[in-house]
Motif scaffolding. Structure first.
Motif, PDB file in Angstrom:
ATOM      1  N   LEU A 124      12.679 -11.930 -36.644  1.00 37.49           N
ATOM      2  CA  LEU A 124      11.926 -12.220 -35.649  1.00 37.49           C
ATOM      3  C   LEU A 124      12.064 -10.710 -34.809  1.00 37.49           C
ATOM      4  CD1 LEU A 124      12.662 -15.740 -34.122  1.00 37.49           C
ATOM      5  CD2 LEU A 124      11.156 -14.931 -35.980  1.00 37.49           C
ATOM      6  N   GLU A 125      13.030 -10.378 -34.680  1.00 33.14           N
ATOM      7  CA  GLU A 125      13.619  -9.324 -34.058  1.00 33.14           C
ATOM      8  C   GLU A 125      12.785  -7.868 -34.756  1.00 33.14           C
ATOM      9  OE1 GLU A 125      17.898 -10.906 -32.273  1.00 33.14           O
ATOM     10  OE2 GLU A 125      17.744  -9.413 -34.103  1.00 33.14           O
ATOM     11  N   ASN A 126      12.743  -7.861 -35.814  1.00 31.65           N
ATOM     12  CA  ASN A 126      12.228  -6.771 -36.816  1.00 31.65           C
ATOM     13  C   ASN A 126      10.946  -6.815 -36.109  1.00 31.65           C
ATOM     14  OD1 ASN A 126      10.762  -6.380 -39.860  1.00 31.65           O
ATOM     15  ND2 ASN A 126      12.070  -4.735 -38.687  1.00 31.65           N
ATOM     16  N   PHE A 127      10.033  -7.927 -35.683  1.00 35.86           N
ATOM     17  CA  PHE A 127       8.514  -7.781 -35.423  1.00 35.86           C
ATOM     18  C   PHE A 127       8.609  -7.758 -34.051  1.00 35.86           C
ATOM     19  CE2 PHE A 127       8.051  -9.485 -39.810  1.00 35.86           C
ATOM     20  CZ  PHE A 127       7.160  -8.699 -40.173  1.00 35.86           C
ATOM     21  N   MET A 128       9.618  -7.472 -33.250  1.00 30.96           N
ATOM     22  CA  MET A 128       9.847  -7.385 -31.647  1.00 30.96           C
ATOM     23  C   MET A 128       9.390  -9.130 -31.211  1.00 30.96           C
ATOM     24  SD  MET A 128      10.986  -4.706 -30.409  1.00 30.96           S
ATOM     25  CE  MET A 128      11.421  -3.233 -31.193  1.00 30.96           C
ATOM     26  N   ILE A 129       9.713  -9.814 -31.926  1.00 35.02           N
ATOM     27  CA  ILE A 129       9.409 -11.364 -31.037  1.00 35.02           C
ATOM     28  C   ILE A 129      10.897 -11.903 -30.695  1.00 35.02           C
ATOM     29  CG2 ILE A 129       8.697 -13.603 -31.821  1.00 35.02           C
ATOM     30  CD1 ILE A 129       6.887 -12.379 -34.129  1.00 35.02           C
ATOM     31  N   PRO A 130      10.701 -12.228 -29.124  1.00 34.40           N
ATOM     32  CA  PRO A 130      12.109 -12.796 -28.696  1.00 34.40           C
ATOM     33  C   PRO A 130      12.128 -14.299 -29.218  1.00 34.40           C
ATOM     34  CG  PRO A 130      10.430 -12.442 -27.132  1.00 34.40           C
ATOM     35  CD  PRO A 130       9.714 -11.857 -28.357  1.00 34.40           C
ATOM     36  N   SER A 131      13.231 -14.773 -29.895  1.00 36.85           N
ATOM     37  CA  SER A 131      13.322 -16.419 -30.043  1.00 36.85           C
ATOM     38  C   SER A 131      13.378 -16.963 -28.853  1.00 36.85           C
ATOM     39  CB  SER A 131      14.391 -16.561 -30.934  1.00 36.85           C
ATOM     40  OG  SER A 131      15.541 -16.021 -30.270  1.00 36.85           O
ATOM     41  N   ILE A 132      13.916 -16.430 -27.641  1.00 35.59           N
ATOM     42  CA  ILE A 132      13.728 -16.977 -26.269  1.00 35.59           C
ATOM     43  C   ILE A 132      13.298 -16.141 -25.403  1.00 35.59           C
ATOM     44  CG2 ILE A 132      15.537 -17.650 -24.400  1.00 35.59           C
ATOM     45  CD1 ILE A 132      15.303 -19.737 -26.631  1.00 35.59           C
ATOM     46  N   ASP A 133      12.530 -16.372 -24.664  1.00 30.23           N
ATOM     47  CA  ASP A 133      12.068 -15.291 -23.335  1.00 30.23           C
ATOM     48  C   ASP A 133      11.822 -16.339 -22.327  1.00 30.23           C
ATOM     49  OD1 ASP A 133      10.385 -12.706 -22.702  1.00 30.23           O
ATOM     50  OD2 ASP A 133       9.365 -14.232 -21.796  1.00 30.23           O
ATOM     51  N   ARG A 134      12.424 -15.843 -21.175  1.00 29.80           N
ATOM     52  CA  ARG A 134      12.642 -16.467 -19.863  1.00 29.80           C
ATOM     53  C   ARG A 134      11.242 -16.958 -19.102  1.00 29.80           C
ATOM     54  NH1 ARG A 134      16.565 -13.567 -15.583  1.00 29.80           N
ATOM     55  NH2 ARG A 134      15.363 -11.780 -16.450  1.00 29.80           N
ATOM     56  N   GLU A 135      10.106 -16.012 -19.678  1.00 29.15           N
ATOM     57  CA  GLU A 135       9.015 -16.659 -19.045  1.00 29.15           C
ATOM     58  C   GLU A 135       8.084 -17.579 -19.731  1.00 29.15           C
ATOM     59  OE1 GLU A 135       4.549 -14.539 -17.938  1.00 29.15           O
ATOM     60  OE2 GLU A 135       6.226 -13.178 -18.687  1.00 29.15           O
ATOM     61  N   PHE A 136       8.572 -17.718 -21.133  1.00 22.82           N
ATOM     62  CA  PHE A 136       7.903 -18.339 -21.895  1.00 22.82           C
ATOM     63  C   PHE A 136       8.451 -19.507 -22.589  1.00 22.82           C
ATOM     64  CE2 PHE A 136       5.459 -14.461 -22.036  1.00 22.82           C
ATOM     65  CZ  PHE A 136       4.405 -14.839 -21.891  1.00 22.82           C
ATOM     66  N   SER A 137       9.828 -19.489 -22.806  1.00 23.31           N
ATOM     67  CA  SER A 137      10.660 -20.418 -23.639  1.00 23.31           C
ATOM     68  C   SER A 137      12.121 -20.507 -23.327  1.00 23.31           C
ATOM     69  CB  SER A 137      10.584 -20.110 -24.932  1.00 23.31           C
ATOM     70  OG  SER A 137      11.331 -18.947 -25.548  1.00 23.31           O
ATOM     71  N   SER A 152       7.065 -33.466 -40.659  1.00 29.81           N
ATOM     72  CA  SER A 152       6.294 -34.321 -39.962  1.00 29.81           C
ATOM     73  C   SER A 152       7.289 -35.305 -39.374  1.00 29.81           C
ATOM     74  CB  SER A 152       5.092 -35.238 -40.445  1.00 29.81           C
ATOM     75  OG  SER A 152       4.430 -36.061 -39.750  1.00 29.81           O
ATOM     76  N   GLU A 153       8.315 -35.690 -39.896  1.00 28.71           N
ATOM     77  CA  GLU A 153       9.199 -36.619 -39.421  1.00 28.71           C
ATOM     78  C   GLU A 153      10.102 -36.127 -38.201  1.00 28.71           C
ATOM     79  OE1 GLU A 153       9.641 -39.343 -43.492  1.00 28.71           O
ATOM     80  OE2 GLU A 153      11.111 -38.191 -42.835  1.00 28.71           O
ATOM     81  N   ILE A 154      10.515 -34.907 -38.347  1.00 24.21           N
ATOM     82  CA  ILE A 154      11.246 -34.187 -37.531  1.00 24.21           C
ATOM     83  C   ILE A 154      10.376 -33.758 -36.224  1.00 24.21           C
ATOM     84  CG2 ILE A 154      12.627 -32.315 -37.188  1.00 24.21           C
ATOM     85  CD1 ILE A 154      13.568 -32.652 -40.153  1.00 24.21           C
ATOM     86  N   ILE A 155       9.224 -32.882 -36.446  1.00 24.52           N
ATOM     87  CA  ILE A 155       8.581 -32.502 -35.598  1.00 24.52           C
ATOM     88  C   ILE A 155       7.656 -33.793 -34.951  1.00 24.52           C
ATOM     89  CG2 ILE A 155       6.776 -30.683 -34.660  1.00 24.52           C
ATOM     90  CD1 ILE A 155       9.577 -29.478 -35.723  1.00 24.52           C
ATOM     91  N   THR A 156       8.274 -34.347 -33.916  1.00 26.58           N
ATOM     92  CA  THR A 156       7.478 -35.494 -33.517  1.00 26.58           C
ATOM     93  C   THR A 156       6.844 -35.362 -32.361  1.00 26.58           C
ATOM     94  OG1 THR A 156       9.584 -36.161 -32.204  1.00 26.58           O
ATOM     95  CG2 THR A 156       9.295 -36.939 -34.277  1.00 26.58           C
ATOM     96  N   ALA A 157       6.917 -33.973 -31.570  1.00 26.28           N
ATOM     97  CA  ALA A 157       6.152 -34.046 -30.230  1.00 26.28           C
ATOM     98  C   ALA A 157       6.124 -32.592 -30.002  1.00 26.28           C
ATOM     99  CB  ALA A 157       6.460 -34.637 -29.343  1.00 26.28           C
ATOM    100  N   PHE A 158       5.095 -32.166 -29.333  1.00 20.86           N
ATOM    101  CA  PHE A 158       5.209 -30.705 -28.552  1.00 20.86           C
ATOM    102  C   PHE A 158       5.801 -30.447 -27.524  1.00 20.86           C
ATOM    103  CE2 PHE A 158       2.595 -28.112 -25.639  1.00 20.86           C
ATOM    104  CZ  PHE A 158       2.994 -26.854 -26.124  1.00 20.86           C
ATOM    105  N   HIS A 159       6.499 -29.545 -27.398  1.00 23.52           N
ATOM    106  CA  HIS A 159       7.280 -29.141 -26.074  1.00 23.52           C
ATOM    107  C   HIS A 159       6.784 -27.782 -25.652  1.00 23.52           C
ATOM    108  CE1 HIS A 159       9.957 -28.246 -22.883  1.00 23.52           C
ATOM    109  NE2 HIS A 159      10.131 -29.424 -22.718  1.00 23.52           N
ATOM    110  N   PRO A 160       6.125 -27.575 -24.615  1.00 26.31           N
ATOM    111  CA  PRO A 160       5.734 -26.039 -24.389  1.00 26.31           C
ATOM    112  C   PRO A 160       6.548 -24.994 -24.203  1.00 26.31           C
ATOM    113  CG  PRO A 160       5.450 -27.584 -22.408  1.00 26.31           C
ATOM    114  CD  PRO A 160       5.872 -28.439 -23.401  1.00 26.31           C
ATOM    115  N   ARG A 161       7.978 -25.354 -24.105  1.00 26.86           N
ATOM    116  CA  ARG A 161       8.925 -24.185 -23.821  1.00 26.86           C
ATOM    117  C   ARG A 161       9.791 -24.077 -25.096  1.00 26.86           C
ATOM    118  NH1 ARG A 161       8.742 -21.295 -19.411  1.00 26.86           N
ATOM    119  NH2 ARG A 161      10.959 -20.592 -19.512  1.00 26.86           N
TER     120      ARG A 161
END
Length: 245
Positions: A124-137, A152-161
């Motif tokens: 992620l860091e190689n592509f300049m993608i933060p795993s955590i960002d205060r504005e988004f997650s 499918s069993e583990i990902i049961t719902a969406f959380h925006p952050r």
């Protein structure tokens, strides 16, 4: 005192991301059993007479089953002084390393784990993608995508952050996209395919779930060629747009 057997994390691919501790034990190794995703240049650090054995496992192509690898580790330890199991990333993150630890302990040897740089963060860091960002997650979840039923069993719902870091999922990309939409992920959600991160062949593809939903079957077949790849899903990708401009 029982003989030590070393489980060494080779990192995500870039040879310079091998730790100094891992490098030092490689230089002493009499035998190295290495994974398919290990950068072969790392084996050049070994002694000239080091026995190097490829025990790599890739999707639908396993040179050795895990039980056979465990047995090889133990058998070589009976004959050689310094045995190294060189694993992509870091031993205990999707690496079945603890299965090898159990086998080593059961055989009466002492396992020594030398952690590596995990691809779950370094790519992620190689592509300049933060795993955590205060504005988004505020959180990220790492999960495998090779078993779509479990996914499918583990990902049961969406959380925006919350971001998703999906390992070993590119072969099931189409199913993963449909599952996420069924679980309530918005169609506008950005998703990235991060291929061969930290290497000279690194490639990043950016979409939305809606865009991938309407791709032809041929696209998903071609996407399989991007392996090894990480699928990243989350609003945090929007943080990278400034960098991409």
């Amino acid at each position: 005192m029982s003989k030590k057997i070393y489980l060494v994390g080779a990192g995500p691919g870039d040879i310079e991301l091998l730790t100094i501790k891992g490098l030092n034990i490689l230089k002493k190794a009499d035998v190295v059993l290495y994974d398919a995703l290990v950068n072969p240049k790392m084996l050049e650090f070994c002694k000239q007479d080091t026995l190097k054995i490829n025990v790599g496992k890739r999707k639908d192509y396993h040179l050795k089953k895990q039980e056979e690898i465990n047995e090889l580790i133990i058998n070589y330890a009976k004959e050689y002084e310094v045995v190294v199991r060189l694993k992509g990333g870091t031993p205990f993150v999707f690496g079945r390393g603890y299965e090898e630890v159990r086998a080593i302990k059961q055989a009466g040897y002492e396992p020594v784990v030398i952690s590596g740089v995990s691809s779950t963060t370094s790519v992620l860091e190689n592509f300049m993608i933060p795993s955590i960002d205060r504005e988004f997650s505020d959180a990220y979840r790492t999960i495998t995508g090779h078993d779509t039923q479990r996914f499918s069993e583990i990902i049961t719902a969406f959380h925006p952050r919350e971001n998703l870091v999906i390992m070993m999922g590119v072969h099931n990309l189409e199913k993963i996209v449909h599952t996420l939409l069924e679980k309530g992920f918005p169609s506008s959600m950005p998703i990235a395919i991060l291929s061969r991160g930290t290497t000279q062949n690194a490639q990043q593809l950016l979409f939305t779930l809606e865009e991938l939903k309407h791709k032809e079957k041929s696209f998903f077949e071609e996407a399989k060629k991007l392996t090894p790849a990480i699928i990243f899903v989350g609003e945090t990708l929007n943080a990278t747009k400034v960098l991409l401009c």
